[in-house]
Write an enzyme that holds these catalytic residues in place. Structure first.
Site, mmCIF file in Angstrom:
data_model
loop_
_atom_site.group_PDB
_atom_site.id
_atom_site.type_symbol
_atom_site.label_atom_id
_atom_site.label_comp_id
_atom_site.label_asym_id
_atom_site.label_seq_id
_atom_site.Cartn_x
_atom_site.Cartn_y
_atom_site.Cartn_z
ATOM 1 N N ASP A 189 112.973 39.387 60.198
ATOM 2 C CA ASP A 189 113.160 37.785 59.679
ATOM 3 C C ASP A 189 111.396 37.636 59.469
ATOM 4 O O ASP A 189 110.703 38.409 60.258
ATOM 5 C CB ASP A 189 113.336 36.906 60.953
ATOM 6 C CG ASP A 189 114.592 36.908 61.368
ATOM 7 O OD1 ASP A 189 115.807 37.538 60.506
ATOM 8 O OD2 ASP A 189 115.162 36.033 62.148
ATOM 9 N N ASP A 228 109.524 35.673 60.185
ATOM 10 C CA ASP A 228 108.537 34.958 61.216
ATOM 11 C C ASP A 228 108.408 35.711 62.519
ATOM 12 O O ASP A 228 107.914 35.214 63.487
ATOM 13 C CB ASP A 228 109.187 33.587 61.468
ATOM 14 C CG ASP A 228 110.523 33.458 61.672
ATOM 15 O OD1 ASP A 228 111.238 34.606 61.858
ATOM 16 O OD2 ASP A 228 111.057 32.373 61.818
ATOM 17 N N TRP A 280 122.711 28.031 58.789
ATOM 18 C CA TRP A 280 122.074 28.574 59.851
ATOM 19 C C TRP A 280 122.948 29.214 61.108
ATOM 20 O O TRP A 280 123.767 28.355 61.399
ATOM 21 C CB TRP A 280 120.893 27.772 60.618
ATOM 22 C CG TRP A 280 120.055 28.475 61.823
ATOM 23 C CD1 TRP A 280 119.141 29.228 61.677
ATOM 24 C CD2 TRP A 280 120.498 28.355 63.089
ATOM 25 N NE1 TRP A 280 118.614 29.399 63.012
ATOM 26 C CE2 TRP A 280 119.569 28.848 63.833
ATOM 27 C CE3 TRP A 280 121.701 27.690 63.578
ATOM 28 C CZ2 TRP A 280 119.768 29.161 65.314
ATOM 29 C CZ3 TRP A 280 122.071 27.791 65.063
ATOM 30 C CH2 TRP A 280 120.593 28.421 65.809
ATOM 31 N N GLU A 315 125.429 34.647 61.794
ATOM 32 C CA GLU A 315 125.780 35.850 61.250
ATOM 33 C C GLU A 315 125.006 37.238 62.079
ATOM 34 O O GLU A 315 125.674 38.256 62.204
ATOM 35 C CB GLU A 315 125.018 35.783 60.003
ATOM 36 C CG GLU A 315 123.284 35.888 60.003
ATOM 37 C CD GLU A 315 122.726 34.594 60.297
ATOM 38 O OE1 GLU A 315 123.282 33.544 60.214
ATOM 39 O OE2 GLU A 315 121.487 34.532 60.723
ATOM 40 N N ASP A 316 124.201 36.882 62.809
ATOM 41 C CA ASP A 316 123.817 37.906 63.937
ATOM 42 C C ASP A 316 124.638 38.573 64.670
ATOM 43 O O ASP A 316 124.853 39.439 65.002
ATOM 44 C CB ASP A 316 122.385 37.410 64.789
ATOM 45 C CG ASP A 316 121.082 37.351 63.735
ATOM 46 O OD1 ASP A 316 121.222 37.471 62.840
ATOM 47 O OD2 ASP A 316 120.332 36.418 64.395
ATOM 48 N N MET A 362 106.890 34.824 67.537
ATOM 49 C CA MET A 362 107.581 34.127 66.377
ATOM 50 C C MET A 362 106.821 33.031 65.982
ATOM 51 O O MET A 362 106.069 32.206 66.681
ATOM 52 C CB MET A 362 108.841 33.615 66.929
ATOM 53 C CG MET A 362 109.887 33.121 65.903
ATOM 54 S SD MET A 362 111.493 33.018 66.528
ATOM 55 C CE MET A 362 112.319 32.359 65.141
ATOM 56 N N HIS A 407 108.127 26.878 63.428
ATOM 57 C CA HIS A 407 108.119 26.067 62.193
ATOM 58 C C HIS A 407 109.258 25.001 62.444
ATOM 59 O O HIS A 407 110.313 25.245 63.189
ATOM 60 C CB HIS A 407 108.387 27.146 61.135
ATOM 61 C CG HIS A 407 109.705 27.921 61.326
ATOM 62 N ND1 HIS A 407 111.071 27.605 60.850
ATOM 63 C CD2 HIS A 407 109.850 29.111 62.166
ATOM 64 C CE1 HIS A 407 111.782 28.359 61.117
ATOM 65 N NE2 HIS A 407 111.262 29.341 62.034
ATOM 66 N N ARG A 443 113.006 23.499 60.819
ATOM 67 C CA ARG A 443 113.924 24.432 60.237
ATOM 68 C C ARG A 443 114.083 23.809 58.723
ATOM 69 O O ARG A 443 113.613 22.806 58.169
ATOM 70 C CB ARG A 443 115.233 23.955 60.726
ATOM 71 C CG ARG A 443 116.431 24.560 60.097
ATOM 72 C CD ARG A 443 117.671 24.450 60.717
ATOM 73 N NE ARG A 443 117.702 25.268 61.914
ATOM 74 C CZ ARG A 443 118.117 24.964 63.350
ATOM 75 N NH1 ARG A 443 119.103 23.933 63.137
ATOM 76 N NH2 ARG A 443 118.137 25.606 64.404
#
Ligand SMILES: *[C@@H]1O[C@H](CO)[C@@H](O)[C@H](O)[C@H]1NC(C)=O
Ligand SMILES: *[C@@H]1O[C@H](CO)[C@@H](O)[C@H](O)[C@H]1NC(C)=O
Length: 347
Positions: free
Chosen positions: A198, A200, A260, A263-264, A290, A293, A295
């Site tokens: 990712d 971030d 969002w 999927e992980d 991380m 931020h 979304r």
């Protein structure tokens, strides 16, 4: 008797015999040496061919045969050690300054165009493609490049950085981007390990090596956001690595997760379904930060994610890298990374 013609004749006869014998001896020795040098040259050519497949180093020793230099063979670099001697351990990671990519480029002079690097003094143990799914987050990407390039070089990896950008403003599809990154990186180089990071997530310790292990690896494990703890046991996001074999075994990633979340966990289900487990660094080495931020627009939680997750086992062999349909719109080589812009389609 000396003076007797027959005696003179017999002496001459013997001398002649000796000369002929010497000639034979000379020829024999010459033949033996010729055959040997022929063998040697043959072996040398074979050796050179196999060397060419492994490394293209400029480091050479001339081979000398009977006083003359035959050719410059390619000397094979030693393999890099299992643990790089360049590692420094825990790192300070802050996001309270502005990154200037020109400066990052100057501070990493050995990084080649497209974000490629390999160590000079040894042969890297793995060829690692780092794949980052991307849209809108330019500032995060700058921090990532600023922190990761020095770490990856100290880890003595042969690596390339691929930023896979979703074109347009439709709903985000991270896995289609990651699958496209896998396929495109392989077109460019013979990578045998893939890190999915990712944009971030930044590791806080360079002993957290961005390589592949005997089981799929969770690299971005203990995030500051979760108090440096694993939020749940089946967590497999942030930064992960899979060898080419492991990735193909799970048929890559699911293509049907939009927006969002989920999927992980689907990827985790795939790994477990195929009889593999997750390997992780210890809680000190696996710490990550991380970047905070809000979304992004059109990356809302995916309402279908629980339904999809319940069926990973049934769908995974049909849905994955073997059914990927995306269109690559452009490939750009920047100093510190390769950017591939992709049309992933619509939900
Ligand atoms: C960033 O934060 C760290 C720790 O809070 C501090 O030591 C450092 O001086 C800050 N840097 C800048 C540029 O503000
Ligand atoms: C996507 O959104 C940005 C602003 O968020 C806008 O500048 C851009 O034109 C949009 N692109 C498309 C293809 O609609």
């Amino acid at each position: 008797m000396p003076g007797d013609p027959s005696f003179t004749f017999s002496v001459l006869h013997r001398i002649c015999k000796l000369v002929v014998l010497l000639c034979f001896l000379h020829i024999a020795v010459a033949v033996v040496f010729y055959v040997r040098s022929f063998d040697f040259r043959l072996a040398f050519v074979q050796n050179q061919q196999s060397n060419n497949n492994i490394s293209k180093s400029q480091n050479t020793d001339p081979v000398v045969s009977y006083g003359k230099v035959l050719e410059q063979p390619v000397k094979k670099l030693e393999k890099c050690p299992e643990t790089s001697p360049l590692l420094v351990g825990p790192l300070k990671v802050e996001f309270n300054f502005t990154v200037d990519l020109e400066l990052v480029k100057k501070e990493n002079p050995n990084v080649q165009p497209g974000g490629r690097f390999k160590p000079k003094d040894c042969e890297a143990l793995q060829k690692v493609a780092i794949i980052i799914a991307f849209r809108y987050r330019e500032e995060h990407l700058k921090y990532w490049l600023y922190y990761l390039h020095p770490i990856l070089q100290r880890q003595q990896l042969d690596y390339g950085v691929y930023v896979i950008k979703q074109d347009g403003n439709d709903t985000f599809n991270k896995c289609r981007l990651l699958n496209t990154g896998y396929a495109e990186a392989l077109k460019e180089y013979d990578y045998n390990c893939f890190v999915f990071n990712d944009v971030d997530v930044i590791p806080m310790d360079d002993r957290n090596t961005y390589k592949c292990f005997s089981q799929p690896r969770h690299l971005g494990v203990y995030l500051d956001k979760f108090g440096f703890r694993l939020p749940y046991n089946g967590c497999f996001g942030g930064a992960t690595s899979l060898s080419k074999e492991q990735y193909l075994k799970i048929n890559g990633f699911p293509n049907n997760y939009w927006g969002w979340g989920g999927e992980d966990d689907d990827i985790y289900n795939r790994v477990v379904t195929k009889g593999m487990s997750i390997s992780r660094p210890d809680s000190e080495i696996g710490k990550c930060r991380m970047i905070r931020h809000n979304r992004d627009k059109l990356n809302d939680p995916n309402p279908q994610r629980f339904d999809l997750l319940a069926h990973t086992q049934q769908t995974m062999d049909k849905d994955g890298i073997n059914s990927l349909k995306t269109q690559v719109l452009s490939i750009q080589k920047f100093d510190l990374y390769t950017m591939i812009t992709v049309d992933v389609g619509k939900p």
